[in-house]
Write an enzyme that holds these catalytic residues in place. Structure first.
Site, PDB file in Angstrom:
ATOM      1  N   GLU A 285      41.735  39.700  56.311  1.00 12.63           N
ATOM      2  CA  GLU A 285      41.694  38.410  55.621  1.00 12.63           C
ATOM      3  C   GLU A 285      41.728  38.638  54.114  1.00 12.63           C
ATOM      4  OE1 GLU A 285      41.979  35.217  56.619  1.00 12.63           O
ATOM      5  OE2 GLU A 285      42.103  35.139  54.453  1.00 12.63           O
TER       6      GLU A 285
ATOM      7  N   ASN B 286      42.414  45.401  48.000  1.00  6.92           N
ATOM      8  CA  ASN B 286      41.210  45.137  47.196  1.00  6.92           C
ATOM      9  C   ASN B 286      41.021  46.206  46.123  1.00  6.92           C
ATOM     10  OD1 ASN B 286      40.552  42.755  48.390  1.00  6.92           O
ATOM     11  ND2 ASN B 286      38.646  43.432  49.325  1.00  6.92           N
TER      12      ASN B 286
ATOM     13  N   GLY C 133      36.098  41.404  31.203  1.00  7.85           N
ATOM     14  CA  GLY C 133      34.781  40.777  31.336  1.00  7.85           C
ATOM     15  C   GLY C 133      33.700  41.824  31.504  1.00  7.85           C
TER      16      GLY C 133
ATOM     17  N   CYS D 160      32.541  41.905  48.111  1.00  3.85           N
ATOM     18  CA  CYS D 160      33.680  42.671  48.635  1.00  3.85           C
ATOM     19  C   CYS D 160      34.157  43.834  47.769  1.00  3.85           C
ATOM     20  CB  CYS D 160      34.814  41.715  48.949  1.00  3.85           C
ATOM     21  SG  CYS D 160      34.336  40.662  50.340  1.00  3.85           S
TER      22      CYS D 160
ATOM     23  N   LYS E  44      31.816  46.985  47.528  1.00  6.75           N
ATOM     24  CA  LYS E  44      31.646  47.700  48.806  1.00  6.75           C
ATOM     25  C   LYS E  44      32.985  48.240  49.323  1.00  6.75           C
ATOM     26  CE  LYS E  44      32.043  44.278  52.568  1.00  6.75           C
ATOM     27  NZ  LYS E  44      33.399  44.531  53.032  1.00  6.75           N
TER      28      LYS E  44
HETATM   29  P1  NAD Z   1      28.944  36.549  55.974  1.00  5.18           P
HETATM   30  O1  NAD Z   1      27.711  37.353  55.828  1.00  5.18           O
HETATM   31  O2  NAD Z   1      29.140  35.349  55.113  1.00  5.18           O
HETATM   32  O3  NAD Z   1      29.078  36.049  57.497  1.00  5.18           O
HETATM   33  C1  NAD Z   1      28.939  36.864  58.616  1.00  5.18           C
HETATM   34  C2  NAD Z   1      28.330  36.048  59.749  1.00  5.18           C
HETATM   35  O4  NAD Z   1      28.307  36.868  60.923  1.00  5.18           O
HETATM   36  C3  NAD Z   1      26.882  35.598  59.501  1.00  5.18           C
HETATM   37  O5  NAD Z   1      26.813  34.197  59.679  1.00  5.18           O
HETATM   38  C4  NAD Z   1      26.079  36.354  60.566  1.00  5.18           C
HETATM   39  O6  NAD Z   1      24.978  35.593  61.044  1.00  5.18           O
HETATM   40  C5  NAD Z   1      27.131  36.549  61.654  1.00  5.18           C
HETATM   41  N1  NAD Z   1      26.839  37.647  62.602  1.00  5.18           N
HETATM   42  C6  NAD Z   1      26.389  38.885  62.336  1.00  5.18           C
HETATM   43  N2  NAD Z   1      26.279  39.589  63.498  1.00  5.18           N
HETATM   44  C7  NAD Z   1      26.689  38.777  64.499  1.00  5.18           C
HETATM   45  C8  NAD Z   1      26.795  38.914  65.909  1.00  5.18           C
HETATM   46  N3  NAD Z   1      26.455  40.052  66.518  1.00  5.18           N
HETATM   47  N4  NAD Z   1      27.233  37.860  66.623  1.00  5.18           N
HETATM   48  C9  NAD Z   1      27.560  36.695  66.030  1.00  5.18           C
HETATM   49  N5  NAD Z   1      27.489  36.510  64.689  1.00  5.18           N
HETATM   50  C10 NAD Z   1      27.049  37.529  63.937  1.00  5.18           C
HETATM   51  O7  NAD Z   1      30.148  37.570  55.792  1.00  5.18           O
HETATM   52  P2  NAD Z   1      31.616  37.263  55.196  1.00  5.18           P
HETATM   53  O8  NAD Z   1      31.541  37.176  53.725  1.00  5.18           O
HETATM   54  O9  NAD Z   1      32.209  36.152  55.967  1.00  5.18           O
HETATM   55  O10 NAD Z   1      32.351  38.636  55.542  1.00  5.18           O
HETATM   56  C11 NAD Z   1      32.691  38.990  56.866  1.00  5.18           C
HETATM   57  C12 NAD Z   1      33.718  40.102  56.829  1.00  5.18           C
HETATM   58  O11 NAD Z   1      34.917  39.618  56.220  1.00  5.18           O
HETATM   59  C13 NAD Z   1      33.322  41.326  56.014  1.00  5.18           C
HETATM   60  O12 NAD Z   1      33.875  42.460  56.610  1.00  5.18           O
HETATM   61  C14 NAD Z   1      33.980  41.083  54.678  1.00  5.18           C
HETATM   62  O13 NAD Z   1      34.247  42.269  53.969  1.00  5.18           O
HETATM   63  C15 NAD Z   1      35.270  40.410  55.085  1.00  5.18           C
HETATM   64  N6  NAD Z   1      35.873  39.548  54.068  1.00  5.18           N
HETATM   65  C16 NAD Z   1      35.096  38.730  53.321  1.00  5.18           C
HETATM   66  C17 NAD Z   1      35.686  37.881  52.381  1.00  5.18           C
HETATM   67  C18 NAD Z   1      34.868  36.995  51.491  1.00  5.18           C
HETATM   68  O14 NAD Z   1      35.402  36.495  50.516  1.00  5.18           O
HETATM   69  N7  NAD Z   1      33.595  36.769  51.754  1.00  5.18           N
HETATM   70  C19 NAD Z   1      37.089  37.864  52.247  1.00  5.18           C
HETATM   71  C20 NAD Z   1      37.862  38.702  53.057  1.00  5.18           C
HETATM   72  C21 NAD Z   1      37.238  39.548  53.975  1.00  5.18           C
HETATM   73  C1  UGA Z   2      38.433  39.344  46.528  1.00  6.15           C
HETATM   74  C2  UGA Z   2      39.966  39.357  46.684  1.00  6.15           C
HETATM   75  O1  UGA Z   2      40.532  38.672  45.566  1.00  6.15           O
HETATM   76  C3  UGA Z   2      40.388  38.665  47.975  1.00  6.15           C
HETATM   77  O2  UGA Z   2      41.807  38.765  48.136  1.00  6.15           O
HETATM   78  C4  UGA Z   2      39.706  39.378  49.152  1.00  6.15           C
HETATM   79  O3  UGA Z   2      40.005  38.716  50.371  1.00  6.15           O
HETATM   80  C5  UGA Z   2      38.203  39.342  48.942  1.00  6.15           C
HETATM   81  O4  UGA Z   2      37.873  39.975  47.682  1.00  6.15           O
HETATM   82  C6  UGA Z   2      37.496  40.093  50.015  1.00  6.15           C
HETATM   83  O5  UGA Z   2      38.005  41.025  50.563  1.00  6.15           O
HETATM   84  O6  UGA Z   2      36.375  39.685  50.263  1.00  6.15           O
HETATM   85  P1  UGA Z   2      36.615  37.524  45.848  1.00  6.15           P
HETATM   86  O7  UGA Z   2      35.668  38.687  45.862  1.00  6.15           O
HETATM   87  O8  UGA Z   2      36.231  36.296  46.549  1.00  6.15           O
HETATM   88  O9  UGA Z   2      38.025  37.972  46.456  1.00  6.15           O
HETATM   89  O10 UGA Z   2      36.870  37.097  44.322  1.00  6.15           O
HETATM   90  P2  UGA Z   2      37.881  37.579  43.179  1.00  6.15           P
HETATM   91  O11 UGA Z   2      38.492  36.384  42.597  1.00  6.15           O
HETATM   92  O12 UGA Z   2      38.778  38.644  43.608  1.00  6.15           O
HETATM   93  O13 UGA Z   2      36.861  38.181  42.108  1.00  6.15           O
HETATM   94  C7  UGA Z   2      36.128  39.358  42.361  1.00  6.15           C
HETATM   95  C8  UGA Z   2      35.401  39.803  41.104  1.00  6.15           C
HETATM   96  O14 UGA Z   2      36.335  40.261  40.132  1.00  6.15           O
HETATM   97  C9  UGA Z   2      34.576  38.712  40.430  1.00  6.15           C
HETATM   98  O15 UGA Z   2      33.351  39.244  40.011  1.00  6.15           O
HETATM   99  C10 UGA Z   2      35.422  38.312  39.241  1.00  6.15           C
HETATM  100  O16 UGA Z   2      34.649  37.829  38.158  1.00  6.15           O
HETATM  101  C11 UGA Z   2      36.086  39.629  38.887  1.00  6.15           C
HETATM  102  N1  UGA Z   2      37.372  39.465  38.165  1.00  6.15           N
HETATM  103  C12 UGA Z   2      38.431  38.915  38.791  1.00  6.15           C
HETATM  104  C13 UGA Z   2      37.479  39.922  36.858  1.00  6.15           C
HETATM  105  O17 UGA Z   2      36.515  40.450  36.268  1.00  6.15           O
HETATM  106  N2  UGA Z   2      38.693  39.777  36.216  1.00  6.15           N
HETATM  107  C14 UGA Z   2      39.777  39.224  36.823  1.00  6.15           C
HETATM  108  O18 UGA Z   2      40.851  39.156  36.180  1.00  6.15           O
HETATM  109  C15 UGA Z   2      39.639  38.783  38.138  1.00  6.15           C
END
Ligand code: NAD
Ligand code: UGA
Length: 434
Positions: A153, A210, A255, A262, A265
């Site tokens: 995603e 990322n 910045g 994300c 990690k």
């Molecule tokens: P999150 O912590 O917001 O949500 C995860 C959910 O999973 C929680 O609600 C938790 O209660 C639930 N959960 C945990 N164990 C479970 C189980 N055994 N059964 C059912 N539910 C369970 O996490 P997130 O930010 O949505 O991230 C999820 C994954 O997606 C991570 O690997 C992250 O790196 C990836 N990701 C996150 C983003 C983002 O912007 N947050 C974007 C792209 C990818």
């Molecule tokens: C980032 C990626 O942009 C998404 O494509 C990806 O799905 C996601 O991580 C993920 O894997 O979870 P996100 O962390 O939500 O998304 O936010 P970003 O807009 O990427 O910003 C990340 C960090 O970089 C923030 O702290 C932001 O302030 C910083 N940033 C971003 C900068 O310092 N400068 C920039 O030009 C852009």
């Protein structure tokens, strides 16, 4: 199509709502009973623009459902997405215990005669798909048929709904034609470019994407340091290089460094997996180093101006890791506040959406919270801008100056135009624009 999503957080809930919006029947599973109750009662546990309307619309249309039972979800859905956390371990490698547990749980409820596609949407190291398939095979005593697919995603928090509804691309990593065909059908309504790969490549695409974005940010932050030393303006430099289509202007905003749940990690995870594969990715170690320096340099600048931070009244605007979210996980803004508190400063924080979560997780204990940006600045000896919420740019600068004890601004996100701020009599310091 009938879809199940395990994990109803930022990724699972928004994906579920968007899949329902294009007509699929979606059941979102979460093992946090309280969260499931909240969602059933119409309460959205996260702030994401547009999400509340999307969820309530699709719940009303009976296309979106919530449960805490994996069995209920898997029984009724041909395709099962996994969207659970993949947090870092102290050595940077990924804690895959959530994924492994869900794989075992799915295996335990698969019934004979069923065919299920198990899709990994969580961000995982390359080769995780193989392990998920092995685990399901080992724990499914009924011998049910299944395939594993990787579907990383790419949504950004703060604009997750539009990112999901109009994605740049969809990556489907699969080794089975039947599973890939089902995945293509799910995504057909989104009318986005689809890239089909093997599972390992799909998993690698996510970490590599990322890491590349983080590399761009560290690159411009390193350039910002040179700008400060030489009297150049990093915004102009970014415009100049970003105008080249091969480079692009996105993610060249200097910045106090990247944060969030994300980038930090995922970069650490990519370094760890590369090390374990015997091909150390040292470039990414430098990306991490530059990122850490940005915050340290910023704090040093504040210390240099205020001399002693102990007992200084400092206002901080912003706690979330970026604007338009309530997410304070690994936020640099939180780290800045913690640094100031550790030096004995009296910190008052304002953030439009992040205060509740910061309080819930006790992230900045000792800080005071204000109800508006101007209230936070009352009597302050310095103002720090740590997150670039649009609301901050609209604060009347004349009133701000009157409210503050000393008209000193440290802008960690280059929110203001230096000339404008200085014309109001502020001493203004920002990133790469001295
Ligand atoms: P999150 O912590 O917001 O949500 C995860 C959910 O999973 C929680 O609600 C938790 O209660 C639930 N959960 C945990 N164990 C479970 C189980 N055994 N059964 C059912 N539910 C369970 O996490 P997130 O930010 O949505 O991230 C999820 C994954 O997606 C991570 O690997 C992250 O790196 C990836 N990701 C996150 C983003 C983002 O912007 N947050 C974007 C792209 C990818
Ligand atoms: C980032 C990626 O942009 C998404 O494509 C990806 O799905 C996601 O991580 C993920 O894997 O979870 P996100 O962390 O939500 O998304 O936010 P970003 O807009 O990427 O910003 C990340 C960090 O970089 C923030 O702290 C932001 O302030 C910083 N940033 C971003 C900068 O310092 N400068 C920039 O030009 C852009």
């Amino acid at each position: 199509m009938k879809l199940c999503i395990i994990g109803s957080g930022y990724v699972g809930l928004v994906s579920g709502a968007c899949f329902a919006e294009v007509g699929h029947n979606v059941i979102c599973v979460d093992n946090n009973e309280r969260k499931v109750e909240q969602l059933r009662a119409g309460h959205i546990p996260i702030y994401e623009p547009g999400l509340e309307d999307l969820v309530s619309k699709n719940v009303a249309a009976k296309r979106l459902h919530f449960t805490s039972s994996i069995e209920e979800g898997v029984d009724g859905s041909e395709v099962v997405f996994i969207a659970v956390p993949t947090p870092p371990q102290p050595d940077g490698s990924v804690d895959l215990s959530y994924i492994e547990k869900v794989a075992r749980e799915i295996a335990g409820v698969l019934k004979p005669g069923q065919y299920r596609v198990i899709v990994d949407k969580s961000t995982v190291p390359v080769k995780t798909g193989e392990k998920v398939a092995d685990t399901i095979r080992r724990y499914n005593k009924q011998g049910a048929e299944f395939d594993v697919v990787s579907n990383p995603e790419f949504l950004r928090e703060g604009c997750a709904v539009p990112d999901l509804m109009k994605p740049d691309r969809i990556v489907i990593g699969g080794n089975s034609e039947r599973a890939v065909a089902l995945m293509q059908k799910i995504y057909e309504p989104f009318m986005a470019p689809v890239l089909v790969t093997d599972i390992n490549s799909a998993e690698l695409i996510k970490h590599a994407a990322n890491s590349f974005l983080a590399l761009k940010i560290s690159y411009i932050n390193a350039v910002a340091q040179i700008c400060e030393a030489s009297g150049a303006d990093v915004e102009k430099v970014a415009d100049g290089i970003g105008a080249d289509k091969r480079i692009g202007r996105h993610f060249l905003n200097a910045g106090i460094g990247y944060g969030g749940s994300c980038f930090p990690k995922d970069i650490a995870a990519f370094i760890a997996i590369s090390d374990s594969l015997g091909v150390p990715f040292n470039l990414l170690k430098e990306v991490q180093r530059i990122n850490a320096t940005q915050r340290e340099r910023f704090i040093a600048k504040i210390r240099q101006s205020l001399w002693v931070l102990k007992d200084k009244k400092i206002a901080v605007w912003g706690l979330t890791f970026k604007p338009d979210t309530d997410d304070v996980r690994s936020s640099v803004a939180v780290e800045v506040v913690s640094d100031l508190l550790a030096e004995g400063a009296e910190v008052t924080v304002y953030d439009p959406k992040g205060i509740e979560k910061a309080q819930e997780f006790k992230l900045v204990e000792g800080a005071k919270f204000a109800a508006s940006p101007l209230e936070a600045a009352d009597g302050a000896e310095a103002l720090i801008i740590a997150t670039e919420w649009r609301e901050f740019a609209a604060v009347p600068l004349d009133e701000l100056k009157e409210r503050m004890h000393t008209s000193l601004i440290f802008d960690g996100r280059n929110l203001f135009d230096p000339e404008t701020v200085r014309s109001f009599g502020f001493t203004y310091s920002s990133i790469g624009r001295e």
